[in-house]
Design an enzyme around this catalytic site. Sequence first.
Site, PDB file in Angstrom:
ATOM      1  N   ARG A   1      46.404 -12.541  -2.298  1.00 41.58           N
ATOM      2  CA  ARG A   1      46.608 -13.623  -1.322  1.00 41.58           C
ATOM      3  C   ARG A   1      45.564 -14.727  -1.443  1.00 41.58           C
ATOM      4  O   ARG A   1      45.267 -15.417  -0.474  1.00 41.58           O
ATOM      5  CB  ARG A   1      46.648 -13.077   0.105  1.00 41.58           C
ATOM      6  CG  ARG A   1      47.737 -12.056   0.355  1.00 41.58           C
ATOM      7  CD  ARG A   1      49.138 -12.654   0.157  1.00 41.58           C
ATOM      8  NE  ARG A   1      50.159 -11.627   0.321  1.00 41.58           N
ATOM      9  CZ  ARG A   1      50.696 -10.943  -0.686  1.00 41.58           C
ATOM     10  NH1 ARG A   1      50.315 -11.189  -1.934  1.00 41.58           N
ATOM     11  NH2 ARG A   1      51.602 -10.042  -0.470  1.00 41.58           N
TER      12      ARG A   1
ATOM     13  N   SER B   1      53.481 -12.350   8.372  1.00 38.59           N
ATOM     14  CA  SER B   1      52.415 -11.365   8.601  1.00 38.59           C
ATOM     15  C   SER B   1      51.146 -12.095   9.025  1.00 38.59           C
ATOM     16  O   SER B   1      50.633 -12.923   8.279  1.00 38.59           O
ATOM     17  CB  SER B   1      52.168 -10.550   7.338  1.00 38.59           C
ATOM     18  OG  SER B   1      53.288  -9.761   7.030  1.00 38.59           O
TER      19      SER B   1
ATOM     20  N   GLU C   1      45.863 -14.289   8.399  1.00 41.97           N
ATOM     21  CA  GLU C   1      46.477 -14.868   7.206  1.00 41.97           C
ATOM     22  C   GLU C   1      46.894 -16.328   7.398  1.00 41.97           C
ATOM     23  O   GLU C   1      46.636 -17.163   6.518  1.00 41.97           O
ATOM     24  CB  GLU C   1      47.680 -14.036   6.752  1.00 41.97           C
ATOM     25  CG  GLU C   1      48.188 -14.426   5.390  1.00 41.97           C
ATOM     26  CD  GLU C   1      49.035 -13.347   4.752  1.00 41.97           C
ATOM     27  OE1 GLU C   1      50.105 -13.698   4.225  1.00 41.97           O
ATOM     28  OE2 GLU C   1      48.634 -12.169   4.751  1.00 41.97           O
TER      29      GLU C   1
END
Length: 363
Positions: free
Chosen positions: A177, A257, A358
């Site tokens: 990520r 998420s 995130e």
Amino acid sequence: MADQQAPAETSLAVQENVPLAPYTTLGVGGPARWFVSAQTEAEVTSAVAFARERGLPLFVLGGGSNLLVSDAGFPGVVLHIGLRGVREEVDRGGDPVYVTAAAGESWDDLVQFTVDRDLQGMECLAGIPGTVGGTPVQNVGAYGQEIAQTLVSVRCFDTATNALVELTNADLGFGYRTSLLNGAERGRYIVLRVTFALRRCDGATVRPNLSYADLKRAFPEPARPTLIEVAETVRKIRRGKGMVVDAADPDSRSAGSFFRNPIVPADALRTVAEAAGLAESDVPHWPAADGQVKLPAAWLLERAGFVRGTVLGQAGISSKHTLALINRGGATQRDIAALREQIVAGVRQRFGVELEQEPVNVG
């Protein structure tokens, strides 16, 4: 990495005090003081010049699927990327096939473009909201695939040198990520288009990626699904988790998420197991770089008491997916942040693990 002269400045349509909530999947946030929707590379460079000349901060907005915008909005220039266009080029040997897409293209539409042409490499990334330009920033991944596996290069505007540059896969330094674009050089490069290398699916040597458990269950051996079937199955799975944007599904009013799966030192696994009253082998985890382990954030939330359907004012946890914080209707950024802080504190207190958000904070 080849520098090119930036396009000449062009006339620019600049709007004032434009609400940002409608441009995000979470649906919260105040206005942009200045707002530009760029349809060409020249308009992108002009917007950067507009902000720079006035000493204003600049934020680049794509599909708005990974953002948490402040209730106060953004005090500078929001540059909405609307560049469009997709092209396919076949290598001289016939493989790989290069697909180049402008940053403003819908990501899911691009996935469909590839599976319709039997091009393998993106089928498991179907149903992800947002635009093409956002995918290399955080190395988007799901169901056994990630952008780093197929990305060849990214054409960007370099705000530090005022030039157009091509960044290769190696230049981007992809990790879990992460990439150069949201790490060491966050804010420097504006993605204009992305090129991917895909392989023609022949059903024999090149097959759909079925490495993820949910897909293995959906297509048990000896099944040989097409790329289209895999993409549709991924969308169905995501829809069941509220992870496909749908106005009829309140659980999809989220930023996906909300927490990354934490990567912790291997010895932290013992602490987590003891706190959960389990043997280390019973705690779900995966190996990570440098001898560390990755823990599932959803498991940590649930064990800390933050289950699906949890409500805090107008914010909540999706009834379909533990990691999705949702706007239940009329929520503010402050509401979402309050729930986030409760969750982070609860997981820290129970397991000694620090969760990381995130979505990107704006403003």
